[in-house]
Design a protein around this motif. Structure first.
Motif, PDB file in Angstrom:
ATOM      1  N   GLU A  81       0.945  -1.283  -0.368  1.00 15.37           N
ATOM      2  CA  GLU A  81       0.406  -0.168  -0.023  1.00 15.37           C
ATOM      3  C   GLU A  81       0.975   1.491   0.165  1.00 15.37           C
ATOM      4  N   CYS A  82       0.892   1.916  -1.084  1.00 14.80           N
ATOM      5  CA  CYS A  82       1.623   2.999  -1.262  1.00 14.80           C
ATOM      6  C   CYS A  82       0.941   4.774  -1.224  1.00 14.80           C
ATOM      7  N   THR A  83       1.342   5.838  -0.825  1.00 13.59           N
ATOM      8  CA  THR A  83       0.639   7.166  -0.640  1.00 13.59           C
ATOM      9  C   THR A  83       2.159   8.200  -1.575  1.00 13.59           C
ATOM     10  N   LEU A  84       1.407   8.102  -2.746  1.00 16.40           N
ATOM     11  CA  LEU A  84       2.687   9.294  -3.321  1.00 16.40           C
ATOM     12  C   LEU A  84       2.269  10.575  -3.631  1.00 16.40           C
ATOM     13  N   ARG A  85       3.610  11.530  -3.819  1.00 15.05           N
ATOM     14  CA  ARG A  85       3.277  12.787  -3.594  1.00 15.05           C
ATOM     15  C   ARG A  85       4.142  14.115  -4.939  1.00 15.05           C
ATOM     16  N   LYS A  86       3.991  14.088  -4.869  1.00 13.16           N
ATOM     17  CA  LYS A  86       4.818  15.364  -5.908  1.00 13.16           C
ATOM     18  C   LYS A  86       3.673  16.687  -6.521  1.00 13.16           C
ATOM     19  N   VAL A  87       5.043  17.916  -6.257  1.00 13.66           N
ATOM     20  CA  VAL A  87       5.124  18.570  -6.621  1.00 13.66           C
ATOM     21  C   VAL A  87       6.005  19.452  -7.890  1.00 13.66           C
ATOM     22  N   PHE A  88       4.995  19.756  -9.008  1.00 15.59           N
ATOM     23  CA  PHE A  88       6.151  19.984  -9.999  1.00 15.59           C
ATOM     24  C   PHE A  88       5.962  21.534 -10.053  1.00 15.59           C
ATOM     25  N   ARG A  89       8.126  21.934  -9.931  1.00 12.57           N
ATOM     26  CA  ARG A  89       8.147  23.081  -9.263  1.00 12.57           C
ATOM     27  C   ARG A  89       9.771  23.551 -10.648  1.00 12.57           C
ATOM     28  N   GLY A  90       9.514  22.917 -11.331  1.00  7.90           N
ATOM     29  CA  GLY A  90      11.107  23.093 -12.074  1.00  7.90           C
ATOM     30  C   GLY A  90      11.816  22.148 -11.254  1.00  7.90           C
ATOM     31  N   ALA A  91      13.316  22.840 -11.323  1.00  5.82           N
ATOM     32  CA  ALA A  91      14.211  22.111 -11.018  1.00  5.82           C
ATOM     33  C   ALA A  91      14.047  22.140  -9.008  1.00  5.82           C
ATOM     34  N   SER A  92      13.482  23.049  -8.267  1.00  9.06           N
ATOM     35  CA  SER A  92      13.146  22.565  -7.100  1.00  9.06           C
ATOM     36  C   SER A  92      11.869  21.444  -6.850  1.00  9.06           C
ATOM     37  N   GLY A  93      11.546  21.294  -7.823  1.00  5.23           N
ATOM     38  CA  GLY A  93       9.839  19.862  -7.524  1.00  5.23           C
ATOM     39  C   GLY A  93      10.523  19.219  -6.521  1.00  5.23           C
ATOM     40  N   THR A  94       9.384  18.546  -5.330  1.00  5.97           N
ATOM     41  CA  THR A  94       9.572  17.572  -4.163  1.00  5.97           C
ATOM     42  C   THR A  94       8.878  16.537  -5.265  1.00  5.97           C
ATOM     43  N   ARG A 105       9.893   7.606   1.930  1.00  2.89           N
ATOM     44  CA  ARG A 105      11.587   8.206   0.814  1.00  2.89           C
ATOM     45  C   ARG A 105      11.447   9.263   0.162  1.00  2.89           C
ATOM     46  N   THR A 106      12.067  10.384   0.216  1.00  2.90           N
ATOM     47  CA  THR A 106      12.267  11.937  -1.206  1.00  2.90           C
ATOM     48  C   THR A 106      12.830  11.489  -2.370  1.00  2.90           C
ATOM     49  N   ALA A 107      12.795  12.578  -3.225  1.00 10.27           N
ATOM     50  CA  ALA A 107      13.731  12.898  -4.091  1.00 10.27           C
ATOM     51  C   ALA A 107      13.964  11.603  -5.412  1.00 10.27           C
ATOM     52  N   ASP A 108      15.496  11.513  -5.153  1.00 13.96           N
ATOM     53  CA  ASP A 108      15.927  10.372  -6.314  1.00 13.96           C
ATOM     54  C   ASP A 108      14.937   9.055  -5.866  1.00 13.96           C
ATOM     55  N   ALA A 109      15.226   8.801  -4.888  1.00 16.35           N
ATOM     56  CA  ALA A 109      15.190   8.154  -4.214  1.00 16.35           C
ATOM     57  C   ALA A 109      13.601   7.127  -4.113  1.00 16.35           C
ATOM     58  N   ALA A 110      12.988   8.379  -3.645  1.00 11.86           N
ATOM     59  CA  ALA A 110      11.063   7.840  -3.672  1.00 11.86           C
ATOM     60  C   ALA A 110      10.879   8.003  -5.990  1.00 11.86           C
ATOM     61  N   GLU A 111      11.541   8.085  -6.780  1.00  8.78           N
ATOM     62  CA  GLU A 111      11.383   8.328  -8.312  1.00  8.78           C
ATOM     63  C   GLU A 111      11.955   6.727  -8.029  1.00  8.78           C
ATOM     64  N   GLU A 112      13.160   6.179  -7.488  1.00  6.52           N
ATOM     65  CA  GLU A 112      13.819   4.778  -7.562  1.00  6.52           C
ATOM     66  C   GLU A 112      12.889   3.838  -7.428  1.00  6.52           C
ATOM     67  N   ARG A 113      12.341   4.404  -6.450  1.00  6.24           N
ATOM     68  CA  ARG A 113      11.622   2.909  -5.739  1.00  6.24           C
ATOM     69  C   ARG A 113       9.784   2.742  -5.898  1.00  6.24           C
ATOM     70  N   LEU A 114       9.455   3.827  -6.674  1.00  4.08           N
ATOM     71  CA  LEU A 114       7.996   3.994  -8.211  1.00  4.08           C
ATOM     72  C   LEU A 114       8.709   3.042  -8.380  1.00  4.08           C
ATOM     73  N   ALA A 115       9.579   2.913  -9.363  1.00  8.63           N
ATOM     74  CA  ALA A 115       9.567   2.557 -10.742  1.00  8.63           C
ATOM     75  C   ALA A 115       9.459   0.623 -10.122  1.00  8.63           C
ATOM     76  N   GLU A 116      10.918   0.836  -9.286  1.00  9.28           N
ATOM     77  CA  GLU A 116      10.758  -0.388  -8.485  1.00  9.28           C
ATOM     78  C   GLU A 116       9.201  -1.250  -9.238  1.00  9.28           C
ATOM     79  N   LEU A 117       8.593  -0.489  -7.655  1.00 11.35           N
ATOM     80  CA  LEU A 117       7.198  -1.150  -7.732  1.00 11.35           C
ATOM     81  C   LEU A 117       5.696  -1.070  -9.204  1.00 11.35           C
ATOM     82  N   LEU A 118       6.315   0.145  -9.875  1.00  8.43           N
ATOM     83  CA  LEU A 118       5.927  -0.119 -11.108  1.00  8.43           C
ATOM     84  C   LEU A 118       6.227  -0.980 -12.383  1.00  8.43           C
ATOM     85  N   ARG A 119       7.392  -1.925 -11.629  1.00  6.52           N
ATOM     86  CA  ARG A 119       7.868  -2.481 -13.256  1.00  6.52           C
ATOM     87  C   ARG A 119       8.075  -1.570 -14.289  1.00  6.52           C
ATOM     88  N   SER A 120       8.647  -0.544 -14.242  1.00  3.01           N
ATOM     89  CA  SER A 120       8.729   0.069 -15.240  1.00  3.01           C
ATOM     90  C   SER A 120      10.028   0.483 -15.458  1.00  3.01           C
TER      91      SER A 120
END
Length: 315
Positions: A81-94, A105-120
């Motif tokens: 069970e996962c919750t994802l929150r992204k704020v798109f504000r250019g180079a300072s996005g979170t 997990r935040t920043a790149d660690a969150a992005e990488e774990r999300l890709a693993e969960l989605l198998r993408s």
């Protein structure tokens, strides 16, 4: 993966929109330009686009309501069970990813774990992001205005992974039932009877004869089309010639009228020339008399001058 809920804030037409996704089919309805496609786009961007993406993407997401585009998703993936929150504000996005039983997990660690969960593949960002986004999970998304396109050209990124998952799950065997095998044998038999190993129609078969007849008919049709084209060109040339004939006839009439007017003017000129010559002939004696009188006048003037001079001398 199964979506539970989504909240979209300051994303194009959406100020703040929350949607729950219960089990089963979910239908999102609304009038045109109310944000249905934009909602699907926001979910897709949250799953596959880096929060720190720069360039045209974050600008295209910006809302007329102000604020930074923000997407929060609750979903189940790979048994978590996962919750994802992204704020798109250019180079300072979170990016913040919370997975049950795991540290946040935040920043790149969150992005990488999300890709693993989605198998993408890795999250999309940088140059060419728009094209890559159109290919990410393209077999599951139909974007507005693209429903008539062939989706096969956009599934390259997922093709190999889908094939491996299908083979691993026994999908190939499940798809090949007894009826499938029977039909496949029939099709193979038909193909063997009609085609050579090089894929060409066998000589003497009805299909080959039909193909030959079709080729002859196409050749005759092409020849007929060429004749029709030549006839059309001849008709156009004939029409143009008729137009030229009418134009030249009109021009000839105008030329004849001009010629007649010119000849009449020449005749008048000749008559005037003859009259001038006759007048000159009549004036010739007068000219001689005028000359004689002029001489006499000059002689008289000289005599008068001499007389005056004599008078002065006499005085």
């Amino acid at each position: 993966m199964r979506l539970r809920s989504a909240t979209v804030r300051s994303y194009r037409v959406h100020r703040e929109t929350h949607v729950d996704f219960p089990g089963g089919l979910v239908l999102v309805s609304g009038p045109n330009e109310s944000g249905k496609s934009t909602l699907a786009e926001a979910l897709h961007r949250a799953l596959f686009l880096r929060a720190k993406v720069v360039g045209e993407q974050p600008q295209a997401m910006r809302s007329r309501h102000g604020g930074d585009p923000e997407v929060t998703l609750s979903f189940e993936a790979a048994g978590h069970e996962c919750t994802l929150r992204k704020v798109f504000r250019g180079a300072s996005g979170t990016a913040l990813l919370q997975v049950a039983g795991e540290p946040d997990r935040t920043a790149d660690a969150a992005e990488e774990r999300l890709a693993e969960l989605l198998r993408s593949e890795e999250p999309i960002g940088g140059k060419g992001a728009e094209k890559k986004l159109g290919e990410r999970w393209a077999h599951l998304w139909v974007w507005q205005g693209t429903s008539g396109r062939d989706p096969w050209a956009s599934v390259g990124e997922q093709h190999a992974a889908l094939a491996r998952r299908l083979q691993a799950s026994g999908g190939a065997g499940a798809l090949q039932s007894a009826t499938d095998e029977h039909l496949a044998r029939q099709f193979r038999g038909i193909a063997a009877a009609l085609f050579t190993e090089r894929g060409e129609l066998k000589t003497g078969t009805e299909a080959a004869q039909s193909a030959k007849a079709a080729a002859e008919l196409r050749a005759r049709a092409d020849e007929a089309a060429a004749r029709v084209q030549r006839l059309d060109e001849a008709i156009r040339a004939h029409d143009a010639a008729e137009d030229d004939t009418v134009r030249l006839a009109s021009q000839e009439r105008e030329n004849d009228s001009t010629l007649r007017q010119t000849l009449a003017a020449l005749a008048r000129c000749d008559a005037l020339t003859r009259e001038i010559e006759l007048a000159r002939a009549r004036l010739a004696p007068t000219d001689a008399e005028i000359a004689r009188l002029g001489n006499a006048e000059r002689t008289l003037a000289a005599a008068q001058a001499g007389h005056a001079s004599a008078e002065r001398a006499l005085a």
